[in-house]
Design a protein around this motif. Structure first.
Motif, PDB file in Angstrom:
ATOM      1  N   GLY A 228       0.782  -1.221   0.000  1.00  0.00           N
ATOM      2  CA  GLY A 228       0.000   0.000   0.000  1.00  0.00           C
ATOM      3  C   GLY A 228       0.818   1.277   0.000  1.00  0.00           C
ATOM      4  N   TYR A 229       2.113   1.151  -0.331  1.00  0.00           N
ATOM      5  CA  TYR A 229       2.969   2.343  -0.335  1.00  0.00           C
ATOM      6  C   TYR A 229       2.754   3.206  -1.574  1.00  0.00           C
ATOM      7  N   PHE A 230       2.368   2.577  -2.676  1.00  0.00           N
ATOM      8  CA  PHE A 230       2.041   3.328  -3.879  1.00  0.00           C
ATOM      9  C   PHE A 230       1.102   2.505  -4.744  1.00  0.00           C
ATOM     10  N   THR A 231       0.449   3.169  -5.682  1.00  0.00           N
ATOM     11  CA  THR A 231      -0.524   2.506  -6.549  1.00  0.00           C
ATOM     12  C   THR A 231       0.191   1.762  -7.670  1.00  0.00           C
ATOM     13  N   PRO A 232      -0.514   0.828  -8.349  1.00  0.00           N
ATOM     14  CA  PRO A 232       0.103   0.154  -9.503  1.00  0.00           C
ATOM     15  C   PRO A 232       0.576   1.135 -10.569  1.00  0.00           C
ATOM     16  N   THR A 233      -0.138   2.251 -10.725  1.00  0.00           N
ATOM     17  CA  THR A 233       0.278   3.255 -11.706  1.00  0.00           C
ATOM     18  C   THR A 233       1.612   3.875 -11.302  1.00  0.00           C
ATOM     19  N   GLU A 234       1.718   4.244 -10.036  1.00  0.00           N
ATOM     20  CA  GLU A 234       2.972   4.818  -9.532  1.00  0.00           C
ATOM     21  C   GLU A 234       4.090   3.784  -9.534  1.00  0.00           C
ATOM     22  N   ALA A 235       3.725   2.495  -9.396  1.00  0.00           N
ATOM     23  CA  ALA A 235       4.732   1.438  -9.357  1.00  0.00           C
ATOM     24  C   ALA A 235       5.514   1.355 -10.661  1.00  0.00           C
ATOM     25  N   GLY A 236       4.877   1.689 -11.780  1.00  0.00           N
ATOM     26  CA  GLY A 236       5.584   1.681 -13.050  1.00  0.00           C
ATOM     27  C   GLY A 236       6.753   2.648 -13.034  1.00  0.00           C
ATOM     28  N   ALA A 237       6.511   3.856 -12.529  1.00  0.00           N
ATOM     29  CA  ALA A 237       7.581   4.854 -12.448  1.00  0.00           C
ATOM     30  C   ALA A 237       8.663   4.413 -11.466  1.00  0.00           C
ATOM     31  N   VAL A 238       8.249   3.832 -10.351  1.00  0.00           N
ATOM     32  CA  VAL A 238       9.221   3.340  -9.366  1.00  0.00           C
ATOM     33  C   VAL A 238      10.087   2.249  -9.989  1.00  0.00           C
ATOM     34  N   GLY A 239       9.446   1.326 -10.733  1.00  0.00           N
ATOM     35  CA  GLY A 239      10.191   0.237 -11.364  1.00  0.00           C
ATOM     36  C   GLY A 239      11.175   0.738 -12.399  1.00  0.00           C
ATOM     37  N   ALA A 240      10.759   1.702 -13.232  1.00  0.00           N
ATOM     38  CA  ALA A 240      11.657   2.263 -14.240  1.00  0.00           C
ATOM     39  C   ALA A 240      12.834   2.966 -13.574  1.00  0.00           C
ATOM     40  N   PHE A 241      12.554   3.710 -12.505  1.00  0.00           N
ATOM     41  CA  PHE A 241      13.624   4.407 -11.775  1.00  0.00           C
ATOM     42  C   PHE A 241      14.599   3.404 -11.163  1.00  0.00           C
ATOM     43  N   LEU A 242      14.071   2.342 -10.539  1.00  0.00           N
ATOM     44  CA  LEU A 242      14.940   1.336  -9.928  1.00  0.00           C
ATOM     45  C   LEU A 242      15.799   0.636 -10.972  1.00  0.00           C
ATOM     46  N   ALA A 243      15.201   0.291 -12.125  1.00  0.00           N
ATOM     47  CA  ALA A 243      15.965  -0.386 -13.173  1.00  0.00           C
ATOM     48  C   ALA A 243      17.109   0.498 -13.660  1.00  0.00           C
ATOM     49  N   CYS A 244      16.823   1.775 -13.874  1.00  0.00           N
ATOM     50  CA  CYS A 244      17.878   2.703 -14.323  1.00  0.00           C
ATOM     51  C   CYS A 244      18.944   2.878 -13.254  1.00  0.00           C
ATOM     52  N   THR A 245      18.524   2.984 -12.000  1.00  0.00           N
ATOM     53  CA  THR A 245      19.478   3.177 -10.908  1.00  0.00           C
ATOM     54  C   THR A 245      20.394   1.967 -10.748  1.00  0.00           C
ATOM     55  N   ILE A 246      19.801   0.765 -10.788  1.00  0.00           N
ATOM     56  CA  ILE A 246      20.595  -0.454 -10.650  1.00  0.00           C
ATOM     57  C   ILE A 246      21.595  -0.578 -11.786  1.00  0.00           C
ATOM     58  N   ALA A 247      21.120  -0.332 -13.010  1.00  0.00           N
ATOM     59  CA  ALA A 247      22.008  -0.411 -14.174  1.00  0.00           C
ATOM     60  C   ALA A 247      23.134   0.612 -14.069  1.00  0.00           C
ATOM     61  N   ALA A 248      22.820   1.812 -13.564  1.00  0.00           N
ATOM     62  CA  ALA A 248      23.847   2.847 -13.407  1.00  0.00           C
ATOM     63  C   ALA A 248      24.876   2.440 -12.357  1.00  0.00           C
ATOM     64  N   LEU A 249      24.410   1.890 -11.237  1.00  0.00           N
ATOM     65  CA  LEU A 249      25.329   1.459 -10.177  1.00  0.00           C
ATOM     66  C   LEU A 249      26.251   0.340 -10.651  1.00  0.00           C
ATOM     67  N   ARG A 250      25.759  -0.486 -11.572  1.00  0.00           N
ATOM     68  CA  ARG A 250      26.577  -1.577 -12.115  1.00  0.00           C
ATOM     69  C   ARG A 250      27.418  -1.126 -13.300  1.00  0.00           C
ATOM     70  N   GLY A 251      27.309   0.154 -13.668  1.00  0.00           N
ATOM     71  CA  GLY A 251      28.096   0.680 -14.779  1.00  0.00           C
ATOM     72  C   GLY A 251      27.612   0.222 -16.138  1.00  0.00           C
ATOM     73  N   GLN A 252      26.338  -0.174 -16.232  1.00  0.00           N
ATOM     74  CA  GLN A 252      25.807  -0.721 -17.485  1.00  0.00           C
ATOM     75  C   GLN A 252      24.812   0.203 -18.174  1.00  0.00           C
ATOM     76  N   LEU A 253      24.494   1.338 -17.555  1.00  0.00           N
ATOM     77  CA  LEU A 253      23.530   2.257 -18.150  1.00  0.00           C
ATOM     78  C   LEU A 253      24.259   3.205 -19.103  1.00  0.00           C
ATOM     79  N   THR A 254      24.695   2.661 -20.229  1.00  0.00           N
ATOM     80  CA  THR A 254      25.380   3.481 -21.225  1.00  0.00           C
ATOM     81  C   THR A 254      24.378   4.318 -22.010  1.00  0.00           C
ATOM     82  N   ARG A 255      24.890   5.335 -22.708  1.00  0.00           N
ATOM     83  CA  ARG A 255      24.009   6.174 -23.513  1.00  0.00           C
ATOM     84  C   ARG A 255      23.317   5.344 -24.593  1.00  0.00           C
ATOM     85  N   ALA A 256      24.039   4.409 -25.195  1.00  0.00           N
ATOM     86  CA  ALA A 256      23.453   3.577 -26.254  1.00  0.00           C
ATOM     87  C   ALA A 256      22.346   2.688 -25.703  1.00  0.00           C
ATOM     88  N   ALA A 257      22.575   2.086 -24.521  1.00  0.00           N
ATOM     89  CA  ALA A 257      21.579   1.199 -23.924  1.00  0.00           C
ATOM     90  C   ALA A 257      20.326   1.964 -23.531  1.00  0.00           C
TER      91      ALA A 257
END
Length: 437
Positions: free
Chosen positions: A243-272
């Motif tokens: 109940g922390y956020f709605t399914p609609t808000e969860a999409g944005a949270v998921g996209a942010f987490l995916a980008c953050t994780i990829a950036a921390l692993r050094g894999q979020l390149t401009r091309a990717a």
């Protein structure tokens, strides 16, 4: 001509347009505009064309679709999926057909992070299939298992199809997400059971893994490599169910987490990131175009009275929910051979909802059944998209007929799962009831 007759002529014209390969969204919109013009006048039709698409696309809930798509495409383009297969391969190496079973489990994990069957199939076809072929697995099994397991992306939440279904039927997307968990796991377990039995009966189908010894620290390394998946799953689904956020808000949270994780692993390149954004825009535009056509077709059907007549006809056969579901299942399996999954769902819902409401069918339960039926359509020729995604990903190295032959076994298991979901509604509804309680 009566409104009812216009409705049936419109349906016939729609299928005629689909037969000559007019895009589904365009066919739905064209038939709706002409039909409404005939039943009313051109002013009313133009009013619907100008107002309805804007009103629909302005629905806040739809923002979940591009966000979940972006989450999945970022995961696929930045290599966040590779560790899942390696870990499952290690854990299941002593099980007969272990590589194939590992592919099922890895597809399930990636599905939970992407929400897209096609994205799951495309990503895992490049990771798992070459490994199975190198290990001597029969090509039909190696390709069939990933083609079929990719469909888990529709059933295991978060799912784009669940978001669309929830919006069109006015059902809770969160309830649909939690309802898909047990059926998704059940589908994967039935796949794995079938693979294991076949590998025991025919060892040449899936040779045993010779890597009995595991290098020191290998398990720990793989667990560290796969940590993005639990984080994404807990972050998205845990936030919804908590109940922390709605399914609609969860999409944005998921996209942010995916980008953050990829950036921390050094894999979020401009091309990717550029590739992920481009794929998200294209996929979102396609889905929205279909959805606009479908919402216009819904209005056309409502004015014609066809859904009410169809409901009366079906309910005259039986008012038992199981019989109604069985009739609809046959319809979906047949139409799923020639219409893609999103198009089929959006095409049929306007006609079927009155039938379901009259038969007192639980729409959360029906939603999961529909998505399972759409999964079957994804691997059923001639329009089974996952078959062509697999064939394209392998650059034609495995014949389409070989892929289809391997997928047939999993299609049979899908039918087993479907029967269980229909006969035992508790498999779908137990967790949502617990959530509501």
């Amino acid at each position: 001509m009566s409104a009812l007759a216009v409705g049936w002529v419109g349906i016939a014209a729609l299928f005629a347009l689909l037969a000559i390969r007019v895009p589904i969204g365009a066919a739905l919109a064209l038939v709706s505009i002409v039909g409404i013009t005939v039943m009313t006048n051109h002013v009313a039709a133009l009013g619907i064309v100008s107002a309805l698409p804007f009103t629909f696309i302005g629905d806040w809930s739809l923002t979940a679709i591009p966000m979940f798509l972006l989450m999945g495409f970022v995961a696929a383009n930045t290599g966040l999926t590779a560790g899942a297969f390696d870990l499952m391969r290690l854990l299941l190496r002593r099980v007969p057909g272990g590589l194939a079973s590992a592919s099922v489990a890895a597809c399930g994990l990636f599905a939970a992070a992407s929400g897209s069957s096609i994205a799951t199939t495309a990503a895992m076809s490049r990771i798992a299939v070459p490994e199975m072929l190198r290990a001597g697995y029969r090509p039909s099994l190696a390709t069939g298992v990933v083609t079929a397991s990719g469909t888990l992306g529709s059933l295991i939440p978060p799912s784009i199809l669940m978001v669309l279904y929830g919006i069109f039927t006015e059902q809770s997307i969160g309830q649909l997400f939690i309802a898909g968990i047990v059926p998704g796991i059940l589908s994967a377990l039935i796949y794995i059971a079938m693979i294991t039995v076949r590998a025991v009966l025919d060892p040449s189908l899936a040779p045993a893994d010779r890597a009995d010894r595991v290098a020191p620290g290998e398990l720990g390394r793989l667990i560290l490599a796969v940590w993005p998946f639990p984080l994404l799953i807990v972050g998205v689904l845990g936030g919804i169910f908590g109940g922390y956020f709605t399914p609609t808000e969860a999409g944005a949270v998921g996209a942010f987490l995916a980008c953050t994780i990829a950036a921390l692993r050094g894999q979020l390149t401009r091309a990717a990131l550029s590739a992920a954004v481009r794929q998200t825009v294209v996929a979102t535009a396609s889905i929205f175009f279909l959805s606009i056509g479908a919402i216009m077709f819904t209005r056309f059907m409502g004015l014609s009275g066809v859904p009410d007549q169809l409901a009366d006809a079906m309910l005259s056969i039986s008012t038992e929910p199981l019989v109604v579901i069985a009739m609809i299942a046959v319809l979906f399996i047949v139409l799923g051979m020639v219409i893609d999954s999103i198009g089929l769902m959006l095409l049929t819902l306007p006609v079927l909802l009155p039938v379901l409401e009259a038969a007192n069918v639980d729409l959360i339960w029906f939603g999961i059944i529909v998505i399972k039926l759409l999964e079957i359509g994804l691997v059923t020729p001639p329009v089974g998209l996952n078959l062509y995604v697999m064939h394209s990903a392998l650059s034609g190295k495995v014949r389409l007929g070989e892929i289809l032959r391997g997928t047939t076994w999993f299609l049979a298991m899908d039918l087993v799962t479907l029967v269980l979901l229909i006969l035992v509604p508790g498999l779908t509804l137990a967790l949502p009831a617990l959530m509501r309680g």
